[in-house]
Scaffold this active site. Structure first.
Site, short mmCIF file in Angstrom:
data_model
loop_
_atom_site.label_atom_id
_atom_site.label_comp_id
_atom_site.label_asym_id
_atom_site.label_seq_id
_atom_site.Cartn_x
_atom_site.Cartn_y
_atom_site.Cartn_z
N HIS A 17 0.86 -1.17 -0.02
CA HIS A 17 0.12 -0.06 -0.03
C HIS A 17 0.68 1.09 -0.18
CE1 HIS A 17 -4.07 2.13 1.09
NE2 HIS A 17 -2.89 3.42 1.04
N HIS A 19 1.68 5.36 -1.74
CA HIS A 19 1.28 6.75 -2.54
C HIS A 19 2.66 7.03 -3.22
CE1 HIS A 19 -2.96 6.68 -0.71
NE2 HIS A 19 -2.20 6.34 0.31
N ARG A 21 2.17 9.58 -5.71
CA ARG A 21 1.69 10.97 -6.51
C ARG A 21 2.23 10.89 -7.74
NH1 ARG A 21 -1.30 10.96 -2.10
NH2 ARG A 21 -0.44 11.74 -0.27
N ASN A 45 -5.07 7.29 -6.28
CA ASN A 45 -5.77 8.43 -5.79
C ASN A 45 -4.98 9.64 -6.10
OD1 ASN A 45 -4.00 8.02 -3.80
ND2 ASN A 45 -5.19 9.17 -2.10
N LYS A 104 -9.26 -0.24 -5.91
CA LYS A 104 -9.28 0.53 -4.55
C LYS A 104 -10.59 1.09 -4.32
CE LYS A 104 -8.10 2.25 -0.58
NZ LYS A 104 -6.93 2.99 -0.31
N HIS A 141 -10.58 1.07 1.66
CA HIS A 141 -10.33 2.05 2.84
C HIS A 141 -11.31 1.88 3.75
CE1 HIS A 141 -8.73 6.10 4.42
NE2 HIS A 141 -9.82 5.96 5.01
N HIS A 179 -4.60 -0.52 5.72
CA HIS A 179 -4.05 0.05 7.04
C HIS A 179 -5.01 0.07 7.93
CE1 HIS A 179 -6.78 2.94 4.95
NE2 HIS A 179 -5.95 3.37 4.03
N LEU A 228 -4.83 9.36 7.89
CA LEU A 228 -5.98 8.75 8.12
C LEU A 228 -6.16 7.31 7.53
CD1 LEU A 228 -8.38 11.41 6.46
CD2 LEU A 228 -8.42 10.39 9.01
N ASP A 256 1.35 2.42 3.56
CA ASP A 256 0.65 3.79 3.30
C ASP A 256 1.36 4.92 3.41
OD1 ASP A 256 -2.00 5.44 2.75
OD2 ASP A 256 -2.40 5.39 5.19
N HIS A 260 3.01 14.49 1.47
CA HIS A 260 2.60 15.93 1.50
C HIS A 260 3.57 16.77 1.63
CE1 HIS A 260 -1.81 14.50 1.24
NE2 HIS A 260 -1.45 13.96 2.13
N ALA A 272 -3.89 14.94 5.37
CA ALA A 272 -3.56 13.55 6.26
C ALA A 272 -2.56 12.86 5.59
CB ALA A 272 -4.80 12.83 6.07
C1 NCD Z 1 -3.49 9.15 1.94
C2 NCD Z 1 -3.04 10.07 0.93
O1 NCD Z 1 -2.55 11.30 1.27
O2 NCD Z 1 -3.29 9.77 -0.29
N1 NCD Z 1 -3.52 9.65 3.28
C3 NCD Z 1 -3.32 9.22 4.47
O3 NCD Z 1 -3.63 9.88 5.69
N2 NCD Z 1 -3.40 7.66 4.50
C4 NCD Z 1 -4.82 8.57 1.63
C5 NCD Z 1 -5.26 7.46 2.46
O4 NCD Z 1 -4.62 6.30 2.36
O5 NCD Z 1 -6.30 7.24 3.21
ZN ZN Z 2 -3.42 5.05 1.62
#
Ligand code: NCD
Ligand code: ZN
Length: 352
Positions: A17, A19, A21, A45, A104, A141, A179, A228, A256, A260, A272
């Site tokens: 899992h 991210h 970007r 996402n 997802k 999620h 998660h 989150l 996860d 950011h 988050a």
């Molecule tokens: C994730 C994100 O920033 O893409 N944020 C997070 O707090 N985990 C989205 C997600 O997995 O909920």
């Molecule tokens: Zn995530």
């Protein structure tokens, strides 16, 4: 293996899992992941979200060109599609043929970039039926989004009102509860009856194994510990740690890691997501060592994920050593910076 070693060798892990970007910042975060992991499930996402096979293929080739410019040739992104109210059964079958790893489910409004998410699973009946038929995993999620439900209860309520009815309706659908953050989720996954089939699993992040909700408010508000689903009480952290280190193949690694930029976290309405990719394996090793279960790390990190996804296990080995590593206070992120999890602190374990 002794449970207080100073060095451990394990088959190279995967991150189920992640991210990364898009655009400018992708290269910076991808480098951290590719240093440690052989494969990763790439979350869809983006803005706009990756909802079709064509969009996923285009995203995959942007990832591959970044890997190439980083000089990385031994990392494989596993692509996913973002489920919407309009996903068709045809798109699911097309995804299966194209080698897409999973879909997802983001309940609309649950988290970062989830506005296009599912408003009600009843709209997804045909897509879910097709996923079940072709053996396409659904990654969830697991939080309800209603503002009347307390944020700390959203996962537990999701189990009763969404997940259990979904499993009743589609008993053969392969589901990963992503998660997980609560005792209720850990016990639900552990105890779920599957008739001996591989139909339910859960990923667990390093932050939920290492911190409880006090970490968001330690001496003042700590935006870099906000993700989150949000961190929960200590009793939940203990239940997650117990699940992760139990040797039960239903629980496996998913960081996860959710980058950011510093300014988007340290803001009046901060985003988050925790950035754990910098030394994710060191964080997991620390969590497993805290309960004397380092011998259970390899199953969790390297075996149970590929087994669930019906993919081959990796063959290369990596070594973690007990050698303190300082975590920088900031790292480059495109033309901004990012504050990694445990910034400015040391982590006991490092990758050789
Ligand atoms: C994730 C994100 O920033 O893409 N944020 C997070 O707090 N985990 C989205 C997600 O997995 O909920
Ligand atoms: Zn995530």
């Amino acid at each position: 293996m002794s449970n207080s070693p100073t060095q451990i060798k394990l088959i190279q892990p995967d991150d189920w899992h992640l991210h990364i970007r898009d655009g400018e910042v992708m290269k910076d975060v991808l480098a951290d992941t590719a240093r440690q992991f052989a494969r990763a499930i790439i979350m869809p996402n983006l803005k706009p979200p990756v909802t079709t096979v064509d969009l996923a293929k285009a995203y995959q080739s942007r990832i591959e060109s970044n890997l190439k410019s980083l000089g990385v040739s031994d990392f494989t992104p596993l692509m996913t599609l973002y489920l919407t109210d309009n996903t068709s059964a045809d798109e699911v079958r097309k995804a299966k043929t194209a080698g897409i790893a999973a879909f997802k489910l983001y309940p609309a409004g649950a988290t970062t970039n989830s506005d296009a998410g599912v408003s009600d699973l009843k709209h997804c009946h045909a897509a879910l039926e097709a996923m079940q038929a072709v053996g396409m995993p659904l990654l969830v999620h697991g939080e309800v989004t209603s503002s009347e439900i307390d944020i700390f209860d959203r996962e537990a309520v999701f189990i009763d009102t969404v997940l259990e009815p979904l499993r009743q309706q589609f008993p053969e659908l392969k589901i990963v509860f992503e998660h997980i953050t609560t005792k209720q989720a850990a016990h639900y996954v552990r105890d779920a009856a599957t008739g001996g089939k591989n139909t339910i699993a859960a990923t667990i992040t390093p932050q939920h194994l290492l911190m409880n909700r006090n970490a968001i408010f330690a001496g003042g508000i700590r935006p870099h510990n906000y993700c989150l689903p949000v961190l929960k009480r200590e009793e939940h952290r203990i239940a997650l740690l117990e699940a992760a280190t139990s040797g039960n193949a239903r629980f496996f690694l998913g960081t996860d890691s959710a980058p950011h930029a510093k300014g988007a976290k340290e803001a009046a309405c901060g985003c988050a997501g925790c950035y754990s990719a910098f030394n994710a394996l060191g964080l997991y090793a620390e969590a497993f060592e805290s309960v004397g279960k380092l011998d259970k790390l390899e199953g969790f990190a390297s075996f149970f994920g590929p087994d669930f996804y019906s993919l081959p296990r990796n063959s290369k080995k990596i070594t973690l050593i007990k050698q303190a590593q300082s975590i920088p206070t900031e790292l480059p992120l495109g033309d901004a910076t990012i504050v990694p999890l445990r910034a400015g602190e040391t982590i006991a374990w490092s990758l050789v």
